[in-house]
Design a protein around this motif. Structure first.
Motif, mmCIF file in Angstrom:
data_model
loop_
_atom_site.group_PDB
_atom_site.id
_atom_site.type_symbol
_atom_site.label_atom_id
_atom_site.label_comp_id
_atom_site.label_asym_id
_atom_site.label_seq_id
_atom_site.Cartn_x
_atom_site.Cartn_y
_atom_site.Cartn_z
ATOM 1 N N ASP A 31 0.838 -1.191 0.000
ATOM 2 C CA ASP A 31 0.000 0.000 0.000
ATOM 3 C C ASP A 31 0.879 1.250 0.000
ATOM 4 O O ASP A 31 1.546 1.554 0.998
ATOM 5 N N PRO A 32 0.901 2.020 -1.109
ATOM 6 C CA PRO A 32 1.739 3.236 -1.141
ATOM 7 C C PRO A 32 1.313 4.263 -0.093
ATOM 8 O O PRO A 32 2.161 4.981 0.444
ATOM 9 N N ALA A 33 0.022 4.356 0.192
ATOM 10 C CA ALA A 33 -0.438 5.326 1.189
ATOM 11 C C ALA A 33 0.104 4.991 2.578
ATOM 12 O O ALA A 33 0.513 5.889 3.325
ATOM 13 N N PHE A 34 0.135 3.704 2.906
ATOM 14 C CA PHE A 34 0.689 3.308 4.201
ATOM 15 C C PHE A 34 2.189 3.558 4.248
ATOM 16 O O PHE A 34 2.724 3.990 5.277
ATOM 17 N N HIS A 35 2.884 3.291 3.147
ATOM 18 C CA HIS A 35 4.320 3.558 3.107
ATOM 19 C C HIS A 35 4.600 5.040 3.290
ATOM 20 O O HIS A 35 5.543 5.421 4.002
ATOM 21 N N ARG A 36 3.788 5.890 2.654
ATOM 22 C CA ARG A 36 3.960 7.333 2.810
ATOM 23 C C ARG A 36 3.679 7.755 4.253
ATOM 24 O O ARG A 36 4.402 8.576 4.827
ATOM 25 N N ALA A 37 2.629 7.192 4.851
ATOM 26 C CA ALA A 37 2.313 7.512 6.242
ATOM 27 C C ALA A 37 3.432 7.057 7.176
ATOM 28 O O ALA A 37 3.769 7.760 8.143
ATOM 29 N N LEU A 38 4.027 5.893 6.891
ATOM 30 C CA LEU A 38 5.130 5.409 7.712
ATOM 31 C C LEU A 38 6.341 6.335 7.594
ATOM 32 O O LEU A 38 6.992 6.668 8.603
ATOM 33 N N GLY A 39 6.644 6.775 6.364
ATOM 34 C CA GLY A 39 7.752 7.714 6.183
ATOM 35 C C GLY A 39 7.497 9.039 6.883
ATOM 36 O O GLY A 39 8.407 9.613 7.506
ATOM 37 N N ASN A 40 6.257 9.541 6.801
ATOM 38 C CA ASN A 40 5.922 10.788 7.500
ATOM 39 C C ASN A 40 6.062 10.632 9.011
ATOM 40 O O ASN A 40 6.523 11.550 9.701
ATOM 41 N N THR A 41 5.671 9.473 9.519
ATOM 42 C CA THR A 41 5.787 9.226 10.956
ATOM 43 C C THR A 41 7.243 9.219 11.392
ATOM 44 O O THR A 41 7.582 9.732 12.467
#
Length: 308
Positions: free
Chosen positions: A77-87
């Motif tokens: 999931d790219p959205a989850f990967h982006r959220a993980l990077g933002n976190t």
């Protein structure tokens, strides 16, 4: 010749009141806390893990067991990967900035006087304020037509940055706001650590010829090891569960998930996308990450305390 009397029977009997008293004390003092922990922590975690193995959706009547399908979907999931990077970015800023600035401010305020007592209260005030209140204030200050950009324009900056509208810096703006609110907490903890350093150690180091820098390095800094541990772990937890600030200030934007963290994605997925099972899988992964990083940080910092 002395005659010793045999030991009395009462002395041979084991006391039965001590174990009963211990059980009674546990029921009186320990049981309420244990029940609260089970009801508010352990049971919700078990329910969340159980839900993460299903396709639970409030709009569907039936819920099917899907096994690890939600977790496999998270991997791609790219959205989850982006959220993980933002976190990760938010966590790095929130852990480092308040720790460094908090230590500097605490050293400056480690003096006696009414002025310094008043400044301590000023620095600690944002900590006791609601995250929503802090977010609303900073949102008004950092909008394109807010006070910050107005001051920059009056200072000659023709094109001030879009603190909350520019996707390249919005995440850093939100992380800086969270770090600003937690600064006072670090200041108070470091002040407590500084005031716990025995003056005799500084006097002995000064007699040995150590300057201000040497006294801080060899005396003050080792004594602040417990304060560093407390601040780091608290800031780690605060950064990973950041939701209020993002919801109020940017609502995950600008754009598609530019400032969305894992906690924000969990809430939006569950209550906007109605995917309870998928959101539960995200929250389980977040819980595992927070627990693992906290344990590693505690072990590293506590080992540092022993070595120092």
């Amino acid at each position: 010749m002395t005659i010793t009397s045999p030991p009395s029977r009462t002395a041979r009997r084991p006391s039965r009141r001590a174990p009963l008293a211990g059980i009674g004390h546990f029921l009186a003092f320990g049981a309420p806390g244990l029940l609260l922990y089970l009801g508010l922590v352990l049971v919700p975690v078990i329910m969340s893990v159980r839900s993460s193995l299903t396709d639970e959706n409030p709009l569907h009547r039936s819920t099917r067991y899907t096994g690890l399908a939600n977790y496999r979907e998270l991997l791609g999931d790219p959205a989850f990967h982006r959220a993980l990077g933002n976190t990760v970015i938010v966590t790095a800023i929130v852990v480092v900035v308040p720790n460094v600035l908090g230590l500097g401010v605490a050293i400056l305020l480690d003096r006696r006087g009414r002025l310094y007592h008043a400044l301590r209260a000023v620095f600690f005030t944002p900590v006791v304020l609601s995250s929503v209140v802090v977010s609303v204030i900073w949102q008004a200050l950092l909008t394109d037509d807010g006070m910050v950009n107005s001051l920059l324009r009056s200072a000659g900056v023709n094109h001030p940055p879009g603190w909350l509208s520019d996707p390249s810096i919005a995440l850093y703006s939100v992380a800086s706001i969270i770090a600003w609110q937690m600064l006072g907490f670090c200041v108070v903890v470091y002040l407590a650590g500084l005031q716990g350093v025995p003056p005799e150690l500084h006097e002995a180091a000064a007699l040995d010829g150590a300057g201000a820098g040497g006294r801080f390095r060899h005396v003050t800094w080792p004594m602040l090891a417990p304060a560093v541990t407390i601040n780091t772990v608290m800031l780690l937890i605060t950064a990973f569960k950041a939701y209020d600030h993002i919801q109020v200030i940017t609502n995950g934007g600008p754009g598609d998930g530019t400032t969305a963290t894992i906690a924000f994605s969990v809430v939006t997925t569950a209550f906007t996308g109605n995917r309870i099972g998928y959101a539960a899988a995200m929250s389980t992964v977040m819980l595992a990450l927070v627990a693992a990083i906290s344990v590693l940080a505690l072990r590293f910092l506590q080992r540092r305390e022993v070595n120092l």
